[in-house]
Design an enzyme around this catalytic site. Structure first.
Site, PDB file in Angstrom:
ATOM      1  N   SER A 108       0.874  -1.228  -0.036  1.00 46.73           N
ATOM      2  CA  SER A 108       0.028   0.040   0.003  1.00 46.73           C
ATOM      3  C   SER A 108       1.021   1.320  -0.102  1.00 46.73           C
ATOM      4  CB  SER A 108      -0.892  -0.068   1.184  1.00 46.73           C
ATOM      5  OG  SER A 108      -2.104   1.111   1.102  1.00 46.73           O
ATOM      6  N   HIS A 133      -2.476  -1.971  -3.983  1.00 43.61           N
ATOM      7  CA  HIS A 133      -3.640  -2.141  -4.158  1.00 43.61           C
ATOM      8  C   HIS A 133      -4.315  -0.607  -4.162  1.00 43.61           C
ATOM      9  CE1 HIS A 133      -4.402  -2.274   0.398  1.00 43.61           C
ATOM     10  NE2 HIS A 133      -3.817  -1.289  -0.059  1.00 43.61           N
TER      11      HIS A 133
END
Length: 215
Positions: A108, A133
């Site tokens: 992330s 993501h």
């Protein structure tokens, strides 16, 4: 400095380094000692506390020597987008080039900061795992509040996708597709994708990148 040696001050505490010189002894926690070598760490989540410390360290190292590289070691599951962007913007703002190195796991915002290093100086160790993501957010309150938060998440997703595309050389469409769900990669796959520039087996592999030797 004549010598230094590590000592653990207590179970679970940060090790302390004792330096001996003609002036006597001086103790540093290990992270402060490594900061003197222009090494900054992100270990754990990206949040207000970690971001404020890292931003302060980057600014301090710039004031110490604006022409010498900074090494940024990352082992982080990610966290707050806003706090991550504070670190990202500071990395781009300061004069010293910042190299990045993933040790263990970057996900992330941890991955986003890994890609934020100077091009050609973004690294991962061979067994590192890297995940990308899309940003997520929880919404509470009235329908109007939920709508406002949803718009902000969509804005952040578009903004981060564009920035990630610029850092990796991928198209925005590719980034949007590949971050739709958790996307885990090996270090070598991350290199192929453009998230890092090299996978380092040993420190000797940095021979082609002397900036990490120049401390």
């Amino acid at each position: 400095m004549h010598s230094s040696y590590p000592t653990i001050t207590g179970l679970g505490l940060v090790p302390t380094v004792i330096e001996q010189s003609g002036r006597g002894e001086r103790a540093y926690d290990i992270y402060s000692r490594l900061l003197r070598e222009r090494i900054v760490f992100l270990v754990g989540p990206v949040n207000e506390q970690s971001a404020s410390v890292i931003v302060a360290q980057l600014l301090f190292l710039e004031s110490e020597n604006p022409d010498k590289d900074i090494s940024f070691y990352i082992n982080s599951p990610g966290g707050s987008v806003y706090d991550g962007l504070a670190i990202y913007d500071t990395m781009q703002f300061i004069k010293p080039e910042v190299s990045t190195l993933c040790t263990g796991f970057a996900a992330s915002m941890g991955t986003f900061l890994l890609t934020a290093g100077q091009r050609g100086k973004r690294y991962a160790l061979p067994n590192a795992r890297i995940m990308i993501h899309q940003p997520s957010g929880g919404s509470q309150g009235t329908a109007a509040d939920v709508e406002i938060q949803a718009k902000e998440v969509l804005y952040l997703r578009e903004r981060l996708n564009a920035m990630m595309a610029e850092r990796t050389g991928r198209s925005i469409e590719e980034i949007a597709r590949d971050t739709d769900r958790d996307n885990f990669m090996s270090a070598h796959a991350a290199k192929t994708y453009g998230l890092v520039d090299e996978v380092l087996e040993t420190r000797a592999a940095l021979g082609a990148s002397p900036h990490l030797h120049d401390r």
